[in-house]
Design a protein around this motif. Structure first.
Motif, PDB file in Angstrom:
ATOM      1  N   LYS A   1       0.834  -1.216   0.000  1.00  0.00           N
ATOM      2  CA  LYS A   1       0.000   0.000   0.000  1.00  0.00           C
ATOM      3  C   LYS A   1       0.863   1.257   0.000  1.00  0.00           C
ATOM      4  O   LYS A   1       0.486   2.317   0.522  1.00  0.00           O
ATOM      5  N   GLY A   2       2.043   1.132  -0.556  1.00  0.00           N
ATOM      6  CA  GLY A   2       2.944   2.272  -0.697  1.00  0.00           C
ATOM      7  C   GLY A   2       2.588   3.083  -1.937  1.00  0.00           C
ATOM      8  O   GLY A   2       1.565   2.834  -2.601  1.00  0.00           O
ATOM      9  N   ASN A   3       3.456   4.020  -2.267  1.00  0.00           N
ATOM     10  CA  ASN A   3       3.149   4.964  -3.345  1.00  0.00           C
ATOM     11  C   ASN A   3       3.155   4.315  -4.733  1.00  0.00           C
ATOM     12  O   ASN A   3       2.267   4.574  -5.551  1.00  0.00           O
ATOM     13  N   SER A   4       4.147   3.468  -4.981  1.00  0.00           N
ATOM     14  CA  SER A   4       4.212   2.795  -6.293  1.00  0.00           C
ATOM     15  C   SER A   4       3.029   1.854  -6.453  1.00  0.00           C
ATOM     16  O   SER A   4       2.445   1.739  -7.541  1.00  0.00           O
ATOM     17  N   ASP A   5       2.701   1.175  -5.360  1.00  0.00           N
ATOM     18  CA  ASP A   5       1.578   0.233  -5.353  1.00  0.00           C
ATOM     19  C   ASP A   5       0.281   0.966  -5.743  1.00  0.00           C
ATOM     20  O   ASP A   5      -0.476   0.512  -6.624  1.00  0.00           O
TER      21      ASP A   5
ATOM     22  N   PRO B   1       9.626   2.743  -6.659  1.00  0.00           N
ATOM     23  CA  PRO B   1      10.134   3.960  -6.035  1.00  0.00           C
ATOM     24  C   PRO B   1      11.593   4.144  -6.458  1.00  0.00           C
ATOM     25  O   PRO B   1      12.226   3.181  -6.897  1.00  0.00           O
ATOM     26  N   ILE B   2      12.087   5.343  -6.347  1.00  0.00           N
ATOM     27  CA  ILE B   2      13.525   5.553  -6.578  1.00  0.00           C
ATOM     28  C   ILE B   2      14.273   5.078  -5.338  1.00  0.00           C
ATOM     29  O   ILE B   2      14.005   5.526  -4.218  1.00  0.00           O
ATOM     30  N   PHE B   3      15.176   4.153  -5.532  1.00  0.00           N
ATOM     31  CA  PHE B   3      16.111   3.724  -4.492  1.00  0.00           C
ATOM     32  C   PHE B   3      17.508   4.039  -5.047  1.00  0.00           C
ATOM     33  O   PHE B   3      17.935   3.414  -6.035  1.00  0.00           O
ATOM     34  N   PHE B   4      18.186   5.017  -4.471  1.00  0.00           N
ATOM     35  CA  PHE B   4      19.515   5.425  -4.951  1.00  0.00           C
ATOM     36  C   PHE B   4      19.541   5.628  -6.470  1.00  0.00           C
ATOM     37  O   PHE B   4      20.315   5.035  -7.189  1.00  0.00           O
ATOM     38  N   TYR B   5      18.630   6.450  -6.913  1.00  0.00           N
ATOM     39  CA  TYR B   5      18.584   6.914  -8.321  1.00  0.00           C
ATOM     40  C   TYR B   5      18.275   5.823  -9.348  1.00  0.00           C
ATOM     41  O   TYR B   5      18.589   5.976 -10.528  1.00  0.00           O
ATOM     42  N   ASN B   6      17.669   4.730  -8.884  1.00  0.00           N
ATOM     43  CA  ASN B   6      17.229   3.734  -9.872  1.00  0.00           C
ATOM     44  C   ASN B   6      16.056   2.948  -9.314  1.00  0.00           C
ATOM     45  O   ASN B   6      15.493   3.334  -8.295  1.00  0.00           O
TER      46      ASN B   6
ATOM     47  N   SER C   1       6.964   6.016 -11.450  1.00  0.00           N
ATOM     48  CA  SER C   1       7.911   6.097 -10.336  1.00  0.00           C
ATOM     49  C   SER C   1       7.618   7.273  -9.410  1.00  0.00           C
ATOM     50  O   SER C   1       6.976   8.253  -9.801  1.00  0.00           O
ATOM     51  N   VAL C   2       8.136   7.145  -8.193  1.00  0.00           N
ATOM     52  CA  VAL C   2       8.037   8.199  -7.177  1.00  0.00           C
ATOM     53  C   VAL C   2       9.398   8.298  -6.476  1.00  0.00           C
ATOM     54  O   VAL C   2      10.109   7.309  -6.344  1.00  0.00           O
ATOM     55  N   GLY C   3       9.730   9.517  -6.034  1.00  0.00           N
ATOM     56  CA  GLY C   3      10.963   9.702  -5.273  1.00  0.00           C
ATOM     57  C   GLY C   3      10.741  10.768  -4.216  1.00  0.00           C
ATOM     58  O   GLY C   3       9.853  11.632  -4.362  1.00  0.00           O
ATOM     59  N   ALA C   4      11.553  10.733  -3.154  1.00  0.00           N
ATOM     60  CA  ALA C   4      11.332  11.647  -2.020  1.00  0.00           C
ATOM     61  C   ALA C   4      11.867  13.056  -2.284  1.00  0.00           C
ATOM     62  O   ALA C   4      11.327  14.029  -1.770  1.00  0.00           O
ATOM     63  N   THR C   5      12.888  13.155  -3.078  1.00  0.00           N
ATOM     64  CA  THR C   5      13.557  14.451  -3.260  1.00  0.00           C
ATOM     65  C   THR C   5      13.060  15.144  -4.523  1.00  0.00           C
ATOM     66  O   THR C   5      12.121  14.676  -5.181  1.00  0.00           O
TER      67      THR C   5
ATOM     68  N   ILE D   1       7.624  12.731  -2.902  1.00  0.00           N
ATOM     69  CA  ILE D   1       6.646  11.771  -2.359  1.00  0.00           C
ATOM     70  C   ILE D   1       7.434  10.803  -1.477  1.00  0.00           C
ATOM     71  O   ILE D   1       8.300  10.067  -1.971  1.00  0.00           O
ATOM     72  N   GLU D   2       7.137  10.806  -0.171  1.00  0.00           N
ATOM     73  CA  GLU D   2       7.962   9.994   0.716  1.00  0.00           C
ATOM     74  C   GLU D   2       7.156   9.062   1.630  1.00  0.00           C
ATOM     75  O   GLU D   2       7.371   7.854   1.623  1.00  0.00           O
ATOM     76  N   ALA D   3       6.226   9.618   2.396  1.00  0.00           N
ATOM     77  CA  ALA D   3       5.495   8.789   3.363  1.00  0.00           C
ATOM     78  C   ALA D   3       4.573   7.811   2.635  1.00  0.00           C
ATOM     79  O   ALA D   3       4.107   8.085   1.524  1.00  0.00           O
TER      80      ALA D   3
HETATM   81  C1  LIG Z   1      16.641   2.275   0.256  1.00  0.00           C
HETATM   82  C2  LIG Z   1      15.991   3.560  -0.147  1.00  0.00           C
HETATM   83  C3  LIG Z   1      16.620   4.369  -1.056  1.00  0.00           C
HETATM   84  C4  LIG Z   1      16.026   5.552  -1.473  1.00  0.00           C
HETATM   85  N1  LIG Z   1      16.670   6.348  -2.361  1.00  0.00           N
HETATM   86  C5  LIG Z   1      16.117   7.506  -2.761  1.00  0.00           C
HETATM   87  C6  LIG Z   1      16.786   8.364  -3.679  1.00  0.00           C
HETATM   88  O1  LIG Z   1      17.880   8.085  -4.149  1.00  0.00           O
HETATM   89  N2  LIG Z   1      16.176   9.513  -4.049  1.00  0.00           N
HETATM   90  C7  LIG Z   1      14.952   9.853  -3.564  1.00  0.00           C
HETATM   91  O2  LIG Z   1      14.450  10.918  -3.920  1.00  0.00           O
HETATM   92  N3  LIG Z   1      14.278   9.043  -2.707  1.00  0.00           N
HETATM   93  C8  LIG Z   1      14.823   7.892  -2.287  1.00  0.00           C
HETATM   94  N4  LIG Z   1      14.157   7.063  -1.410  1.00  0.00           N
HETATM   95  C9  LIG Z   1      12.766   7.422  -0.983  1.00  0.00           C
HETATM   96  C10 LIG Z   1      11.655   6.697  -1.740  1.00  0.00           C
HETATM   97  O3  LIG Z   1      11.862   6.795  -3.132  1.00  0.00           O
HETATM   98  C11 LIG Z   1      10.295   7.309  -1.409  1.00  0.00           C
HETATM   99  O4  LIG Z   1      10.048   7.244  -0.023  1.00  0.00           O
HETATM  100  C12 LIG Z   1       9.146   6.693  -2.131  1.00  0.00           C
HETATM  101  O5  LIG Z   1       7.967   7.475  -1.971  1.00  0.00           O
HETATM  102  C13 LIG Z   1       8.815   5.268  -1.651  1.00  0.00           C
HETATM  103  O6  LIG Z   1       7.834   4.726  -2.492  1.00  0.00           O
HETATM  104  P1  LIG Z   1       6.983   3.387  -2.148  1.00  0.00           P
HETATM  105  O7  LIG Z   1       5.979   3.774  -1.092  1.00  0.00           O
HETATM  106  O8  LIG Z   1       6.364   3.003  -3.407  1.00  0.00           O
HETATM  107  O9  LIG Z   1       7.962   2.359  -1.653  1.00  0.00           O
HETATM  108  C14 LIG Z   1      14.754   5.929  -0.953  1.00  0.00           C
HETATM  109  C15 LIG Z   1      14.113   5.073  -0.044  1.00  0.00           C
HETATM  110  C16 LIG Z   1      14.723   3.908   0.379  1.00  0.00           C
HETATM  111  C17 LIG Z   1      14.013   3.022   1.367  1.00  0.00           C
END
Ligand SMILES: Cc1cc2nc3c(=O)[nH]c(=O)nc-3n(C[C@H](O)[C@H](O)[C@H](O)COP(=O)(O)O)c2cc1C
Length: 323
Positions: free
Chosen positions: A13-17, A84-89, A127-131, A164-166
């Protein structure tokens, strides 16, 4: 027509989901059959670089890729990947699936085989990313481009959200539904309205498989194609795969299905039978045509080749004479 979703986030139930579910629901509303793989909860081993795929076009690792996912990637006209973006991928779990598609890449580029779905299949990335960095999605888009090429899909675009983070925060995005509706409309505009045709034989192992492959290859832009059998065999006929390969057509990972399953997934406008006789169900509203083709199963390779060539010319004529 199948749209396959690949949910690459480990967070339920996260953002990508949520983003992917919204996208798949929009596709389903257009009457498209959808299926989503929860990638992080499947058994998918990372690539071990055994390089068997480069020589033989198969991966010897026994997991959900070889049991199910390669076949779904070949069957799908639309593949939607979400991460989600995890370390830019993308996440490691989705990347493992992507790396294992080296098998499909090898069939295309090393063995020079043509996937019958290649002309129509398309891929879309979510995709979604926090930054909020400008280059946040650059790595992901580059990976997506080569992933989709490897599975013989045109990379049709991506829908991405910054900041998008939480968990579930994507739902607060005011334009989410409008963005998804626009993206789905654009992605499917030339796929909707194709004539739905099912090729049917007894075992769905030879004749109907070849007909469906040629129909996708030559008429995929006009036809939405499926095949099935009245008594489906456990697998397709290896001699059929061999003679299609002689023509450069890739039948790897093709699976068999019953007519009932095919009709439930895709209500046909035209059903073309070839030797399933009395057992072919009556499909209300569908035009029925019968092709007189003897079953090549158990016959010599020359008979299989002749059946292949007969089917190829019948499919070409069928497409040319479509109103
Ligand atoms: C291991 C890890 C690495 C992440 N790397 C990045 C990143 O490089 N850049 C970014 O903007 N967000 C990064 N995030 C934040 C997630 O992309 C963000 O919280 C996203 O909304 C999570 O989506 P989800 O709910 O679908 O899992 C990272 C989160 C985790 C747990």
């Amino acid at each position: 027509m199948l749209a396959l979703g690949l949910q690459g986030s480990p967070r339920k139930k996260g953002n990508s989901d949520i983003l992917l579910a919204t996208f798949m629901q929009e596709l389903a509303q257009l009457g498209i059959e959808t299926q989503t793989i929860d990638v992080c909860r499947r058994h998918i081993e990372p690539c071990k670089e055994l390089t068997v795929c480069e020589k033989k076009g198969i991966c010897p690792i026994d997991d959900d890729m070889s049991r199910e996912i390669y076949a779904l990637l070949r069957k799908a006209d639309i593949v939607v990947a979400a991460s989600p973006i995890f370390f830019y991928n993308v996440t490691a779990q989705l990347k493992a699936l992507i790396d294992r598609c080296q098998t499909l890449w090898s069939r295309k580029y090393m063995l020079k085989l043509k996937d019958p779905g290649h002309a129509i299949r398309r891929g879309y990335m979510l995709s979604v990313g926090a930054t909020s960095g400008k280059q946040l999605f650059d790595g992901l888009n580059l990976t997506a481009k080569y992933f989709f090429d490897g599975i013989s899909a045109r990379f049709a675009g991506s829908l991405t959200y910054r900041r998008i983070e939480a968990r579930g925060q994507i739902q607060d995005q005011p334009d989410l539904h409008a963005d998804v509706a626009r993206a789905v409309r654009e992605l499917t505009k030339d796929l909707i309205g194709r004539r739905r045709v099912i090729f049917a034989c007894r075992e769905n192992a030879c004749r109907s498989q070849m007909a469906a492959a040629f129909a996708r290859l030559y008429g995929g832009h006009r036809l939405d194609v499926a095949c099935a059998g009245s008594e489906p065999a456990a697998q397709v006929n290896p001699l059929m795969v061999e003679v299609m390969q002689e023509k450069g057509v890739d039948m790897g990972f093709c699976t068999t299905q019953s007519l009932e399953t095919a009709i439930a997934g895709q209500r046909p406008e035209i059903i073309i039978t070839m030797g399933c006789g009395e057992q072919c169900p009556f499909v209300p509203g569908a035009e029925r045509r019968d092709w007189d083709l003897a079953d090549p199963a158990g016959q010599s390779i020359e008979v299989m080749r002749q059946t292949r060539d007969d089917i190829e010319s019948m499919v070409k004529t069928f497409i040319d004479t479509l109103p």
